[in-house]
Write an enzyme that holds these catalytic residues in place. Structure first.
Site, mmCIF file in Angstrom:
data_model
loop_
_atom_site.group_PDB
_atom_site.id
_atom_site.type_symbol
_atom_site.label_atom_id
_atom_site.label_comp_id
_atom_site.label_asym_id
_atom_site.label_seq_id
_atom_site.Cartn_x
_atom_site.Cartn_y
_atom_site.Cartn_z
ATOM 1 C CB CYS A 55 -0.894 0.001 1.233
ATOM 2 S SG CYS A 55 0.040 0.159 2.763
ATOM 3 C CB ALA A 58 3.875 -0.490 2.402
ATOM 4 N NE ARG A 89 12.374 -1.688 1.586
ATOM 5 C CZ ARG A 89 12.992 -0.509 1.597
ATOM 6 N NH1 ARG A 89 13.206 0.150 2.733
ATOM 7 N NH2 ARG A 89 13.390 0.042 0.474
ATOM 8 C CG HIS A 187 8.020 4.436 -3.790
ATOM 9 N ND1 HIS A 187 7.895 3.576 -4.845
ATOM 10 C CD2 HIS A 187 8.254 3.669 -2.703
ATOM 11 C CE1 HIS A 187 8.048 2.329 -4.419
ATOM 12 N NE2 HIS A 187 8.250 2.367 -3.120
HETATM 13 FE FE1 CFM Z 1 13.114 0.026 -5.293
HETATM 14 FE FE2 CFM Z 1 12.515 -2.288 -5.584
HETATM 15 FE FE3 CFM Z 1 11.100 -0.651 -3.968
HETATM 16 FE FE4 CFM Z 1 13.597 -1.427 -3.322
HETATM 17 FE FE5 CFM Z 1 12.532 -3.379 -1.761
HETATM 18 FE FE6 CFM Z 1 11.467 -4.131 -4.059
HETATM 19 FE FE7 CFM Z 1 10.036 -2.586 -2.450
HETATM 20 MO MO1 CFM Z 1 10.521 -5.074 -1.795
HETATM 21 S S1 CFM Z 1 14.470 -1.699 -5.225
HETATM 22 S S2 CFM Z 1 12.654 0.479 -3.207
HETATM 23 S S3 CFM Z 1 14.412 -2.283 -1.520
HETATM 24 S S4 CFM Z 1 11.249 -0.714 -6.094
HETATM 25 S S5 CFM Z 1 12.627 -5.232 -2.700
HETATM 26 S S6 CFM Z 1 12.120 -4.238 -6.221
HETATM 27 S S7 CFM Z 1 9.394 -4.227 -3.597
HETATM 28 S S8 CFM Z 1 10.800 -3.137 -0.556
HETATM 29 S S9 CFM Z 1 9.218 -0.633 -2.813
#
Ligand code: CFM
Length: 537
Positions: A55, A58, A89, A187
């Site tokens: 989500c 997260a 994580r 993000h």
């Molecule tokens: Fe970038 Fe990723 Fe992500 Fe990531 Fe992660 Fe991820 Fe994630 Mo899981 S590199 S930041 S450290 S998009 S592994 S493939 S899904 S936490 S939001």
């Protein structure tokens, strides 16, 4: 072995027609003959489908903010939201200042039913006061969860009042879980506020050393960032800040002084990379420190950007030494891995990044995709102007950054920039699809039904994904490697990381466990059925 159009249609045929229409746009069979293969991404998952997505909360608190170790991150919401974004994580950090290190705590307002009924603002104010009194942090973040948004708590007003009471920044993030179709929205929300309120907020005008860089989109999962920094520091780079693995609020404030921004994970942080370029004139370079070749190429591209002879020479020296050291080890594991196939499905970057490392071990990626990436992460940044904005993407406020008149400085001349762009991915990302072989499958937001169906057809030797599908895959007799948390291992980045990865994958293949499991296709039930709009047929 590849999936044919007919086989793909047979999988899709099992869906009700509306779902089929939706999912069809998220799946491609790579065909280099077609100049532009469009894939739909960053749209809502069909309700009821078992997705691996998370989500917006997260993505904001868990992914981008969470690793910043010298801030207290308060979750305003029910306890589960805070608890499940705490530690799982594996974003590692060093406790180098015990008075300003808070990652071993999980902070939450622990909302109860009465707070939902009567409002949670007072409770949040009290938690902030308690945090200041007990922990004395230099800055605090407050992240909103779904119920907080639904009842209408004004988190921003509470944070602002707390700033007044305590004289420290209290940043509020309106990242309610439902704010977007996945963690990707979170993000963006986190990027905006860090850019607006933290980056560039110090008085520092000069970087504290030679070749100053920021490392963006590196979260130090399993210690990845440490292995990357080990090499960068030896070559002579000054790492001003890391966003955000083992990162600090303190360093982030100085990020404007860097001469180059490296972008490891494009998806989670390209917003800050772009805004830094507009505001301070600092270009960004797409790097990939996963794999020996990826690392080597990234280091060479960085040296080319700075263009300094001594730096180029030192880079080559370090590369030669490291490659000579790890190559015999990689070769040894390659004997076990060579000729095997993999599925590589991760969140937004790793679905692409790990393909190179698999290839170095002789493993071909036959299916790959992302949970929540956007079309540019598949097709390259040139498609950005053509991406349609929908109601969900409009939900996230755009931050309009302008040039900082006092601090803006072109780091390289426009002519040099154009010349460099021909050689290195400067302020550009070509996406995953271009590097995939014809016939391979590219799937956006792969779900559990499709996972099983594709496994039955392609029978990969290893499945690289996450905790949500790991055990289903293993029960199908296939080793599963978590590429989110790295299971209990890592680092996997850089030179040493490549060897760790090769070792772990080889152990997966060599384990006798798989001989004791009968995969379902060896023992299929005689009955099968389909579901259509009228019900079970
Ligand atoms: Fe970038 Fe990723 Fe992500 Fe990531 Fe992660 Fe991820 Fe994630 Mo899981 S590199 S930041 S450290 S998009 S592994 S493939 S899904 S936490 S939001």
């Amino acid at each position: 072995m590849a999936v044919t159009e007919k086989q793909l249609q047979e999988i899709l045929d099992q869906y009700p027609s509306k779902v089929q229409k939706n999912r069809k746009k998220h799946i491609l069979i790579k065909d280099g003959e077609h100049a532009a293969q469009i894939i739909e991404a960053n749209t809502r998952t069909v309700p009821g489908i078992i997705t691996n997505r998370g989500c917006a909360y997260a993505g904001c608190k868990g992914v981008v903010l969470g690793p910043l170790k010298d801030m207290v991150h308060i979750t305003h919401g029910p306890i589960g939201c805070a608890y499940y974004t705490w530690g799982t994580r594996r974003n590692k950090a060093k406790n180098d200042d015990p008075s300003q290190y808070f990652l071993n705590y999980s902070f939450s307002t622990d909302m109860q039913e009465s707070d939902i009924v009567f409002g949670g603002e007072k409770k949040l104010a009290k938690v902030i006061d308690d945090v200041v009194e007990i922990f004395h942090p230099k800055a605090i973040t407050v992240s909103a969860t779904c119920p907080v948004g639904l009842i209408g708590d004004d988190v921003g007003a509470v944070a602002k009042a707390a700033e007044g009471r305590h004289g420290i920044p209290v940043l509020s993030f309106s990242c309610e879980g439902y704010k977007g179709v996945s963690q990707s929205a979170g993000h963006h929300i986190a990027n905006n506020i860090l850019m607006d309120k933290v980056i560039g907020s110090s008085d520092l005008e000069e970087a504290p050393g030679k070749y100053p860089i920021n490392i963006l989109g590196e979260y130090n999962i399993g210690g990845d960032g440490w292995e990357i920094e080990r090499v960068l520091k030896e070559i002579g780079y000054t790492v001003v800040s890391v966003m955000t693995g083992d990162g600090t609020y303190k360093d982030l404030r100085n990020a404007h002084t860097a001469e180059l921004n490296l972008v490891q994970c494009h998806r989670s942080i390209n917003y800050i990379a772009e805004m830094l370029e507009v505001k301070y004139g600092t270009p960004w370079l797409k790097v990939n420190f996963i794999g020996v070749n990826g690392t080597t190429e990234s280091l060479r591209n960085m040296a080319l950007y700075f263009g300094d002879e001594a730096l180029i020479q030192k880079t080559e020296e370090v590369i030669a030494r490291e490659v000579a050291r790890v190559e015999p080890l990689m070769d040894q594991y390659k004997k076990i891995c060579d000729g095997k196939t993999a599925f590589c499905f991760v969140g937004g970057s790793r679905g692409h990044h790990y393909q190179g490392l698999f290839a170095e071990l002789g493993i071909e990626t036959v299916l790959a995709g992302y949970e929540f990436a956007h079309r540019d992460d598949y097709e390259g940044r040139e498609v950005i102007p053509t991406i349609k904005t929908d109601a969900d993407s409009k939900n996230i406020p755009e931050l309009h950054v302008t040039t900082d008149e006092r601090r803006f400085r072109l780091k390289v001349s426009p002519e040099k920039m154009e010349e460099l762009k021909k050689k290195i991915p400067l302020s550009y990302y070509a996406g995953m699809n271009a590097e995939m072989k014809d016939g391979s499958i590219i799937v956006d937001d792969l779900n559990h039904f499709e996972t099983e169906e594709f496994i039955k057809i392609l029978k990969p030797d290893i499945f690289a994904s996450g905790i949500k599908d790991k055990y289903v895959i293993q029960k199908m007799g296939i080793p599963a490697k978590q590429l989110h948390s790295y299971d209990y291992s890592g680092p996997y980045a850089g030179f040493n990381g490549a060897v760790n990865f090769a070792r772990d994958v080889s152990m997966g293949f060599a384990s006798p466990t798989w001989n004791f499991i009968v995969p379902p296709w060896q023992d299929e039930p005689l009955l099968s059925g389909t579901v259509n709009e009228e019900g079970v047929a």
